[in-house]
Design a protein around this motif. Structure first.
Motif, PDB file in Angstrom:
ATOM      1  N   ILE A 170       9.527  50.084  45.136  1.00  0.00           N
ATOM      2  CA  ILE A 170       9.176  51.083  44.128  1.00  0.00           C
ATOM      3  C   ILE A 170      10.444  51.632  43.484  1.00  0.00           C
ATOM      4  O   ILE A 170      11.426  51.905  44.162  1.00  0.00           O
ATOM      5  N   GLN A 171      10.389  51.790  42.157  1.00  0.00           N
ATOM      6  CA  GLN A 171      11.528  52.359  41.448  1.00  0.00           C
ATOM      7  C   GLN A 171      11.093  53.606  40.697  1.00  0.00           C
ATOM      8  O   GLN A 171      10.049  53.615  40.038  1.00  0.00           O
ATOM      9  N   VAL A 172      11.900  54.650  40.848  1.00  0.00           N
ATOM     10  CA  VAL A 172      11.691  55.893  40.120  1.00  0.00           C
ATOM     11  C   VAL A 172      12.977  56.166  39.358  1.00  0.00           C
ATOM     12  O   VAL A 172      14.016  56.413  39.961  1.00  0.00           O
ATOM     13  N   GLU A 173      12.902  56.089  38.048  1.00  0.00           N
ATOM     14  CA  GLU A 173      14.097  56.224  37.216  1.00  0.00           C
ATOM     15  C   GLU A 173      14.021  57.495  36.394  1.00  0.00           C
ATOM     16  O   GLU A 173      13.034  57.714  35.682  1.00  0.00           O
ATOM     17  N   GLN A 174      15.094  58.290  36.460  1.00  0.00           N
ATOM     18  CA  GLN A 174      15.147  59.523  35.705  1.00  0.00           C
ATOM     19  C   GLN A 174      16.235  59.444  34.637  1.00  0.00           C
ATOM     20  O   GLN A 174      17.287  58.843  34.836  1.00  0.00           O
ATOM     21  N   SER A 175      15.929  60.087  33.510  1.00  0.00           N
ATOM     22  CA  SER A 175      16.920  60.146  32.442  1.00  0.00           C
ATOM     23  C   SER A 175      16.789  61.471  31.694  1.00  0.00           C
ATOM     24  O   SER A 175      15.699  62.052  31.649  1.00  0.00           O
ATOM     25  N   PRO A 176      17.925  61.973  31.147  1.00  0.00           N
ATOM     26  CA  PRO A 176      19.269  61.446  31.349  1.00  0.00           C
ATOM     27  C   PRO A 176      19.796  61.849  32.719  1.00  0.00           C
ATOM     28  O   PRO A 176      19.247  62.745  33.348  1.00  0.00           O
ATOM     29  N   PRO A 177      20.845  61.237  33.206  1.00  0.00           N
ATOM     30  CA  PRO A 177      21.413  61.646  34.488  1.00  0.00           C
ATOM     31  C   PRO A 177      22.101  63.006  34.422  1.00  0.00           C
ATOM     32  O   PRO A 177      22.102  63.744  35.409  1.00  0.00           O
ATOM     33  N   ASP A 178      22.658  63.323  33.265  1.00  0.00           N
ATOM     34  CA  ASP A 178      23.323  64.605  33.067  1.00  0.00           C
ATOM     35  C   ASP A 178      22.935  65.174  31.716  1.00  0.00           C
ATOM     36  O   ASP A 178      22.773  64.424  30.752  1.00  0.00           O
ATOM     37  N   LEU A 179      22.834  66.492  31.666  1.00  0.00           N
ATOM     38  CA  LEU A 179      22.461  67.167  30.428  1.00  0.00           C
ATOM     39  C   LEU A 179      23.169  68.519  30.383  1.00  0.00           C
ATOM     40  O   LEU A 179      23.080  69.289  31.341  1.00  0.00           O
ATOM     41  N   ILE A 180      23.861  68.757  29.277  1.00  0.00           N
ATOM     42  CA  ILE A 180      24.559  70.035  29.100  1.00  0.00           C
ATOM     43  C   ILE A 180      23.980  70.713  27.860  1.00  0.00           C
ATOM     44  O   ILE A 180      23.916  70.104  26.793  1.00  0.00           O
ATOM     45  N   LEU A 181      23.558  71.948  28.014  1.00  0.00           N
ATOM     46  CA  LEU A 181      22.898  72.675  26.936  1.00  0.00           C
ATOM     47  C   LEU A 181      23.511  74.046  26.738  1.00  0.00           C
ATOM     48  O   LEU A 181      24.058  74.641  27.677  1.00  0.00           O
ATOM     49  N   GLN A 182      23.349  74.548  25.530  1.00  0.00           N
ATOM     50  CA  GLN A 182      23.669  75.938  25.247  1.00  0.00           C
ATOM     51  C   GLN A 182      22.403  76.744  25.546  1.00  0.00           C
ATOM     52  O   GLN A 182      21.272  76.268  25.318  1.00  0.00           O
ATOM     53  N   GLU A 183      22.574  77.925  26.029  1.00  0.00           N
ATOM     54  CA  GLU A 183      21.434  78.792  26.306  1.00  0.00           C
ATOM     55  C   GLU A 183      20.555  78.913  25.062  1.00  0.00           C
ATOM     56  O   GLU A 183      21.057  79.082  23.955  1.00  0.00           O
ATOM     57  N   LEU A 204       2.263  53.957  52.644  1.00  0.00           N
ATOM     58  CA  LEU A 204       1.275  54.975  52.279  1.00  0.00           C
ATOM     59  C   LEU A 204       1.763  56.348  52.708  1.00  0.00           C
ATOM     60  O   LEU A 204       2.109  56.566  53.867  1.00  0.00           O
ATOM     61  N   GLY A 205       1.795  57.270  51.767  1.00  0.00           N
ATOM     62  CA  GLY A 205       2.193  58.635  52.062  1.00  0.00           C
ATOM     63  C   GLY A 205       3.649  58.940  51.753  1.00  0.00           C
ATOM     64  O   GLY A 205       4.018  60.100  51.591  1.00  0.00           O
ATOM     65  N   ARG A 206       4.496  57.933  51.689  1.00  0.00           N
ATOM     66  CA  ARG A 206       5.917  58.185  51.438  1.00  0.00           C
ATOM     67  C   ARG A 206       6.120  58.684  50.015  1.00  0.00           C
ATOM     68  O   ARG A 206       5.507  58.188  49.083  1.00  0.00           O
ATOM     69  N   LEU A 207       6.996  59.664  49.854  1.00  0.00           N
ATOM     70  CA  LEU A 207       7.356  60.138  48.516  1.00  0.00           C
ATOM     71  C   LEU A 207       8.689  59.534  48.111  1.00  0.00           C
ATOM     72  O   LEU A 207       9.671  59.653  48.844  1.00  0.00           O
ATOM     73  N   TYR A 208       8.704  58.898  46.952  1.00  0.00           N
ATOM     74  CA  TYR A 208       9.922  58.313  46.399  1.00  0.00           C
ATOM     75  C   TYR A 208      10.487  59.266  45.349  1.00  0.00           C
ATOM     76  O   TYR A 208       9.780  59.653  44.424  1.00  0.00           O
ATOM     77  N   PHE A 209      11.762  59.606  45.516  1.00  0.00           N
ATOM     78  CA  PHE A 209      12.424  60.503  44.583  1.00  0.00           C
ATOM     79  C   PHE A 209      13.332  59.726  43.641  1.00  0.00           C
ATOM     80  O   PHE A 209      13.959  58.738  44.036  1.00  0.00           O
ATOM     81  N   GLY A 210      13.397  60.218  42.398  1.00  0.00           N
ATOM     82  CA  GLY A 210      14.411  59.711  41.486  1.00  0.00           C
ATOM     83  C   GLY A 210      15.774  60.263  41.868  1.00  0.00           C
ATOM     84  O   GLY A 210      15.895  61.086  42.781  1.00  0.00           O
ATOM     85  N   ARG A 211      16.823  59.816  41.141  1.00  0.00           N
ATOM     86  CA  ARG A 211      18.180  60.260  41.452  1.00  0.00           C
ATOM     87  C   ARG A 211      18.507  61.612  40.824  1.00  0.00           C
ATOM     88  O   ARG A 211      19.559  62.178  41.095  1.00  0.00           O
ATOM     89  N   GLY A 212      17.584  62.101  39.994  1.00  0.00           N
ATOM     90  CA  GLY A 212      17.744  63.445  39.468  1.00  0.00           C
ATOM     91  C   GLY A 212      18.437  63.519  38.123  1.00  0.00           C
ATOM     92  O   GLY A 212      19.146  62.596  37.712  1.00  0.00           O
ATOM     93  N   THR A 213      18.204  64.628  37.426  1.00  0.00           N
ATOM     94  CA  THR A 213      18.921  64.978  36.201  1.00  0.00           C
ATOM     95  C   THR A 213      19.686  66.263  36.479  1.00  0.00           C
ATOM     96  O   THR A 213      19.077  67.272  36.834  1.00  0.00           O
ATOM     97  N   GLN A 214      21.013  66.199  36.331  1.00  0.00           N
ATOM     98  CA  GLN A 214      21.852  67.386  36.533  1.00  0.00           C
ATOM     99  C   GLN A 214      21.885  68.161  35.222  1.00  0.00           C
ATOM    100  O   GLN A 214      22.420  67.675  34.220  1.00  0.00           O
ATOM    101  N   LEU A 215      21.295  69.351  35.216  1.00  0.00           N
ATOM    102  CA  LEU A 215      21.251  70.191  34.019  1.00  0.00           C
ATOM    103  C   LEU A 215      22.235  71.355  34.160  1.00  0.00           C
ATOM    104  O   LEU A 215      22.217  72.067  35.167  1.00  0.00           O
TER     105      LEU A 215
END
Lengths: 112, 113
Positions: A2-15, A97-108
């Motif tokens: 199973i693959q869980v892909e998150q995007s973008p890996p990094d995000l920088i925002l102004q308030e 069955l039952g396992r939760l797969y996590f993506g690598r995350g988005t650093q905000l």
């Protein structure tokens, strides 16, 4: 596997800015959750959203199960939104069955 | 309890020693998960319990790792003969069922010197 892909890996925002985070899955979705990990490491469940759209204040999430993706929207971002956002998909068959797969995350990072 | 409780919050040990990490899930939650998170990394699945049984132990990194759950409640993760690469935050989570939200504890920061 199973693959869980998150995007973008990094995000920088102004308030005050808006943002969209995406999560793609390699298998059918029946249990999809979004989490926020704050800078102190605590993981907070934001949404349980196997399909459809949910809103909670400035945050909303949409899962399109037939197309195997989910989106997390953050509007009018605040510095307290900073951290890592994870999506997680729960396996519903076979030996995993039952396992939760996590993506690598988005650093905000939200700057004042 | 009100939330998932983990103890200790921090553990410093010497290489080769055994450690036990404890997780007390939310009352009534039947499913319990252990994950590991190294600095700046994602969540690595270790083991999952449904009640007292563990249908999926495949995430345990080696035979030095073991876990049990008693009374459908408290779970203990044991690491024998700890190594420096075992240093990480060990996270426990619980959920009431397959269609429910997962809730995490604050984690145990393990440091192996």
């Amino acid at each position: 596997g199973i693959q869980v892909e998150q995007s973008p890996p990094d995000l920088i925002l102004q308030e005050g800015a808006n943002s969209t985070l995406r999560c793609n899955f390699s298998d059918s979705v029946n249990n999809l959750q979004w989490f926020h990990q704050n800078p102190w490491g605590q993981l907070i469940n934001l949404f349980y959203i196997p399909s459809g759209t949910k809103q909670n204040g400035r945050l909303s999430a949409t899962t399109v199960a037939t197309e195997r993706y989910s989106l997390l929207y953050i509007s009018s971002s605040q510095t307290t939104d900073s951290g890592v956002y994870f999506c997680a998909w729960r396996s519903y068959r076979g030996s995993t069955l039952g396992r939760l797969y996590f993506g690598r995350g988005t650093q905000l990072t939200v700057w004042p | 309890g009100a939330g998932v409780s983990q103890s200790p919050s921090n553990k410093v040990t010497e290489k080769g020693k055994d450690v036990e990490l404890r997780c007390d899930p939310i009352s009534g939650h039947t499913a319990l998960y252990w994950y590991r998170q190294s600095l700046g990394q994602g969540l690595e699945f270790l083991i999952y319990f449904q009640g007292n049984s563990a249908p999926d132990k495949s995430g345990l990194p080696s035979d030095r790792f073991s876990a049990e759950r008693t009374g459908g409640s408290v779970s203990t993760l044991t690491i024998q003969r700890t190594q420096q690469e075992d240093s990480a935050v060990y996270l426990c989570a619980s959920t009431q069922g397959s269609g429910e939200k997962l809730f995490f504890g604050s984690g145990t920061q393990l440091s192996v010197l």
